[in-house]
Design a protein around this motif. Structure first.
Motif, PDB file in Angstrom:
ATOM      1  N   ILE A 207       1.305   0.097  11.563  1.00  0.00           N
ATOM      2  CA  ILE A 207      -0.128  -0.095  11.316  1.00  0.00           C
ATOM      3  C   ILE A 207      -0.573   0.641  10.053  1.00  0.00           C
ATOM      4  CG2 ILE A 207      -2.433   0.133  12.285  1.00  0.00           C
ATOM      5  CD1 ILE A 207      -0.672  -1.825  13.761  1.00  0.00           C
ATOM      6  N   LEU A 208      -0.122   1.883   9.881  1.00  0.00           N
ATOM      7  CA  LEU A 208      -0.529   2.653   8.706  1.00  0.00           C
ATOM      8  C   LEU A 208       0.069   2.080   7.427  1.00  0.00           C
ATOM      9  CD1 LEU A 208      -0.230   6.250  10.207  1.00  0.00           C
ATOM     10  CD2 LEU A 208      -2.322   5.014   9.656  1.00  0.00           C
ATOM     11  N   TYR A 209       1.296   1.581   7.505  1.00  0.00           N
ATOM     12  CA  TYR A 209       1.912   0.962   6.326  1.00  0.00           C
ATOM     13  C   TYR A 209       1.127  -0.284   5.918  1.00  0.00           C
ATOM     14  CZ  TYR A 209       5.396  -1.280   3.359  1.00  0.00           C
ATOM     15  OH  TYR A 209       6.037  -1.881   2.305  1.00  0.00           O
ATOM     16  N   SER A 210       0.675  -1.077   6.894  1.00  0.00           N
ATOM     17  CA  SER A 210      -0.148  -2.256   6.594  1.00  0.00           C
ATOM     18  C   SER A 210      -1.459  -1.838   5.941  1.00  0.00           C
ATOM     19  CB  SER A 210      -0.424  -3.050   7.874  1.00  0.00           C
ATOM     20  OG  SER A 210       0.781  -3.466   8.469  1.00  0.00           O
ATOM     21  N   GLY A 211      -2.047  -0.748   6.417  1.00  0.00           N
ATOM     22  CA  GLY A 211      -3.281  -0.256   5.818  1.00  0.00           C
ATOM     23  C   GLY A 211      -3.081   0.200   4.386  1.00  0.00           C
ATOM     24  N   LEU A 212      -1.945   0.833   4.110  1.00  0.00           N
ATOM     25  CA  LEU A 212      -1.666   1.290   2.742  1.00  0.00           C
ATOM     26  C   LEU A 212      -1.513   0.123   1.784  1.00  0.00           C
ATOM     27  CD1 LEU A 212       0.869   4.215   3.384  1.00  0.00           C
ATOM     28  CD2 LEU A 212      -1.495   4.387   2.611  1.00  0.00           C
ATOM     29  N   GLN A 213      -0.955  -0.990   2.265  1.00  0.00           N
ATOM     30  CA  GLN A 213      -0.771  -2.156   1.402  1.00  0.00           C
ATOM     31  C   GLN A 213      -2.103  -2.754   0.969  1.00  0.00           C
ATOM     32  OE1 GLN A 213       2.353  -2.959   0.328  1.00  0.00           O
ATOM     33  NE2 GLN A 213       2.824  -1.086   1.457  1.00  0.00           N
ATOM     34  N   ALA A 214      -3.154  -2.514   1.758  1.00  0.00           N
ATOM     35  CA  ALA A 214      -4.464  -3.105   1.444  1.00  0.00           C
ATOM     36  C   ALA A 214      -5.249  -2.292   0.430  1.00  0.00           C
ATOM     37  CB  ALA A 214      -5.280  -3.246   2.733  1.00  0.00           C
ATOM     38  N   ILE A 215      -4.771  -1.099   0.068  1.00  0.00           N
ATOM     39  CA  ILE A 215      -5.490  -0.272  -0.924  1.00  0.00           C
ATOM     40  C   ILE A 215      -5.178  -0.797  -2.321  1.00  0.00           C
ATOM     41  CG2 ILE A 215      -5.801   2.045  -1.845  1.00  0.00           C
ATOM     42  CD1 ILE A 215      -4.939   3.150   0.842  1.00  0.00           C
ATOM     43  N   PRO A 216      -6.182  -1.180  -3.103  1.00  0.00           N
ATOM     44  CA  PRO A 216      -5.918  -1.738  -4.445  1.00  0.00           C
ATOM     45  C   PRO A 216      -5.220  -0.730  -5.347  1.00  0.00           C
ATOM     46  CG  PRO A 216      -8.194  -2.142  -3.753  1.00  0.00           C
ATOM     47  CD  PRO A 216      -7.620  -1.167  -2.779  1.00  0.00           C
ATOM     48  N   ALA A 217      -4.238  -1.214  -6.087  1.00  0.00           N
ATOM     49  CA  ALA A 217      -3.511  -0.334  -7.015  1.00  0.00           C
ATOM     50  C   ALA A 217      -4.411   0.145  -8.148  1.00  0.00           C
ATOM     51  CB  ALA A 217      -2.297  -1.072  -7.574  1.00  0.00           C
ATOM     52  N   GLU A 218      -5.473  -0.643  -8.426  1.00  0.00           N
ATOM     53  CA  GLU A 218      -6.379  -0.249  -9.511  1.00  0.00           C
ATOM     54  C   GLU A 218      -7.052   1.083  -9.235  1.00  0.00           C
ATOM     55  OE1 GLU A 218      -6.343  -3.117  -8.039  1.00  0.00           O
ATOM     56  OE2 GLU A 218      -5.659  -4.513  -9.596  1.00  0.00           O
ATOM     57  N   GLN A 219      -7.276   1.397  -7.947  1.00  0.00           N
ATOM     58  CA  GLN A 219      -7.915   2.673  -7.622  1.00  0.00           C
ATOM     59  C   GLN A 219      -7.010   3.845  -7.988  1.00  0.00           C
ATOM     60  OE1 GLN A 219      -9.679   3.088  -3.782  1.00  0.00           O
ATOM     61  NE2 GLN A 219     -10.599   1.031  -3.781  1.00  0.00           N
ATOM     62  N   TYR A 220      -5.711   3.691  -7.760  1.00  0.00           N
ATOM     63  CA  TYR A 220      -4.782   4.759  -8.140  1.00  0.00           C
ATOM     64  C   TYR A 220      -4.696   4.876  -9.663  1.00  0.00           C
ATOM     65  CZ  TYR A 220      -3.271   4.926  -3.264  1.00  0.00           C
ATOM     66  OH  TYR A 220      -3.243   5.072  -1.909  1.00  0.00           O
ATOM     67  N   GLU A 221      -4.742   3.723 -10.352  1.00  0.00           N
ATOM     68  CA  GLU A 221      -4.672   3.761 -11.812  1.00  0.00           C
ATOM     69  C   GLU A 221      -5.923   4.437 -12.395  1.00  0.00           C
ATOM     70  OE1 GLU A 221      -2.220  -0.484 -12.032  1.00  0.00           O
ATOM     71  OE2 GLU A 221      -4.239  -0.302 -12.866  1.00  0.00           O
ATOM     72  N   ALA A 222      -7.092   4.081 -11.831  1.00  0.00           N
ATOM     73  CA  ALA A 222      -8.326   4.725 -12.311  1.00  0.00           C
ATOM     74  C   ALA A 222      -8.350   6.202 -11.959  1.00  0.00           C
ATOM     75  CB  ALA A 222      -9.541   4.020 -11.697  1.00  0.00           C
ATOM     76  N   GLY A 223      -7.833   6.542 -10.755  1.00  0.00           N
ATOM     77  CA  GLY A 223      -7.787   7.946 -10.355  1.00  0.00           C
ATOM     78  C   GLY A 223      -6.842   8.756 -11.240  1.00  0.00           C
ATOM     79  N   ALA A 224      -5.740   8.137 -11.658  1.00  0.00           N
ATOM     80  CA  ALA A 224      -4.780   8.843 -12.507  1.00  0.00           C
ATOM     81  C   ALA A 224      -5.403   9.205 -13.851  1.00  0.00           C
ATOM     82  CB  ALA A 224      -3.534   7.981 -12.703  1.00  0.00           C
ATOM     83  N   LEU A 225      -6.281   8.328 -14.348  1.00  0.00           N
ATOM     84  CA  LEU A 225      -6.953   8.638 -15.620  1.00  0.00           C
ATOM     85  C   LEU A 225      -7.853   9.859 -15.495  1.00  0.00           C
ATOM     86  CD1 LEU A 225      -7.913   5.024 -16.756  1.00  0.00           C
ATOM     87  CD2 LEU A 225      -6.015   6.442 -17.573  1.00  0.00           C
ATOM     88  N   ASP A 226      -8.365  10.092 -14.264  1.00  0.00           N
ATOM     89  CA  ASP A 226      -9.223  11.260 -14.022  1.00  0.00           C
ATOM     90  C   ASP A 226      -8.437  12.453 -13.499  1.00  0.00           C
ATOM     91  OD1 ASP A 226     -11.442   9.839 -14.834  1.00  0.00           O
ATOM     92  OD2 ASP A 226     -11.850   9.069 -12.816  1.00  0.00           O
ATOM     93  N   GLY A 227      -7.111  12.343 -13.477  1.00  0.00           N
ATOM     94  CA  GLY A 227      -6.283  13.459 -13.034  1.00  0.00           C
ATOM     95  C   GLY A 227      -5.996  13.478 -11.552  1.00  0.00           C
ATOM     96  N   ALA A 228      -6.363  12.410 -10.819  1.00  0.00           N
ATOM     97  CA  ALA A 228      -6.115  12.360  -9.378  1.00  0.00           C
ATOM     98  C   ALA A 228      -4.731  11.770  -9.131  1.00  0.00           C
ATOM     99  CB  ALA A 228      -7.186  11.515  -8.682  1.00  0.00           C
ATOM    100  N   THR A 229      -3.729  12.624  -9.145  1.00  0.00           N
ATOM    101  CA  THR A 229      -2.355  12.206  -8.858  1.00  0.00           C
ATOM    102  C   THR A 229      -1.807  13.080  -7.741  1.00  0.00           C
ATOM    103  OG1 THR A 229      -1.511  13.701 -10.553  1.00  0.00           O
ATOM    104  CG2 THR A 229      -1.946  11.424 -11.224  1.00  0.00           C
TER     105      THR A 229
END
Length: 324
Positions: A207-229
């Motif tokens: 269930i948690l793996y399915s939930g992780l797949q639904a998180i857009p990759a763009e959010q991680y890319e935008a977060g990385a630009l702000d130092g959220a890694t």
């Protein structure tokens, strides 16, 4: 207009009532009535199934909790009404407090272990690497094995003298004497909890793996630009997006763990010295060992109430999140 409101309107139309369809020809009225009743034809089997296989057992169990239901009742059909006598005997029995405490410890420990390990594995398998799918599929094996067979295998693993766990720990010099996992009141509940965590990991992982797949990759890319890694990305992006799925996993996990029976019976039978006795196992013991079906039903009703409390808490939290 809802289905419930449409049926009486259609009946009124069919009988020549005051609705707008009163002036229609008979064939048109019959078509309107048939159209209004059609959804009920599809709902009727589901409603009958729910009432027969879910509603009736619960109502019967609640009724048995207020009756002196014994083996003679199966022959005579007579079960005297005793009011809250079964609940009074259950609450004043020496085992109730122990069973309630064990249920709480078993549920909290199992849910914590299942969720932490399941989430860690889900995050791990989110990354792409060779044999990812194969390894993830292997974690589903506990689901495919019958619970009674799993308990038999774990009973051998946890055996004090010949169990593979004690032998491994001894060879690694982590312990000096074999641990009586299933025969000592001090560690028996922990051993049963470990087995239940092992059984619950596939559900949490899936269930948690399915939930992780639904998180857009763009959010991680935008977060990385702000130092959220790293941990910051997990804390500020993964967890907030995963919160609805986490709520479902925890709520279903609590309801399932509260009624765990077969694993405990297969490993310890509720012993030693009631160290692994829970409300579910005590209900089983009262009903099918002591043949006090009324007291067994009373314990089951207490479990139902506890499950309903968690369900209501979950629904209220979900409603608060959605602002409904």
């Amino acid at each position: 207009m809802t289905i419930v409101n449409r049926v009486p309107q259609a009946v009124n139309e069919f009988n020549g009532g005051s609705y707008a369809g009163a002036g229609r020809p008979p064939r048109s009225r019959r078509r309107a009535l048939r159209s209004a009743l059609t959804p009920w034809y599809f709902l009727a089997p589901v409603l009958a199934y729910l009432l027969l296989f879910f509603g009736y057992p619960i109502v019967k169990n609640v009724e048995m909790g207020f009756q002196d239901y014994s083996t003679s009742t199966f022959y005579t059909g007579v079960a005297p009404w005793v009011g809250f006598a079964n609940y009074s005997q259950v609450f004043h029995s020496g085992i109730f407090t122990t069973a309630l405490t064990n249920t709480a410890v078993f549920t909290i420990g199992s849910i914590t272990g299942q969720f932490v390990l399941g989430l860690a594995l889900a995050v791990f398998f989110k990354r792409k690497f060779p044999l990812n799918g194969v390894l993830r599929s292997l974690f589903l094996l506990p689901w495919l094995i019958p619970l009674i067979a799993s308990s038999a295998v774990w009973k051998w693993i946890l055996d004090q003298d010949s169990g593979v766990l004690n032998q491994t720990l001894l060879n690694l010099h982590l312990i000096h004497t074999p641990i009586p996992w299933l025969s000592s009141p001090s560690v028996a509940l922990l051993a049963v909890m470990i087995v239940n965590i092992w059984l619950g990991i596939p559900f949490n992982l899936t269930i948690l793996y399915s939930g992780l797949q639904a998180i857009p990759a763009e959010q991680y890319e935008a977060g990385a630009l702000d130092g959220a890694t790293g941990w910051k990305a997990f804390w500020y992006i993964t967890l907030p997006n995963l919160r609805p799925v986490i709520g479902i996993v925890l709520m279903l996990g609590v309801v399932y763990t509260l009624k765990v029976l077969d694993i405990i019976l297969g490993l310890t039978g509720g012993g030693p010295a009631n160290a692994t006795q829970t409300l579910a196992t005590e209900s089983y013991q009262q009903s099918f060992t002591q043949f006090q079906f009324g007291q067994g039903a009373a314990l089951s009703n207490i479990l139902i109430v506890i499950s309903l409390v968690f369900t209501m808490f979950y629904l209220r939290s979900q409603r608060a999140q959605t602002g409904a």
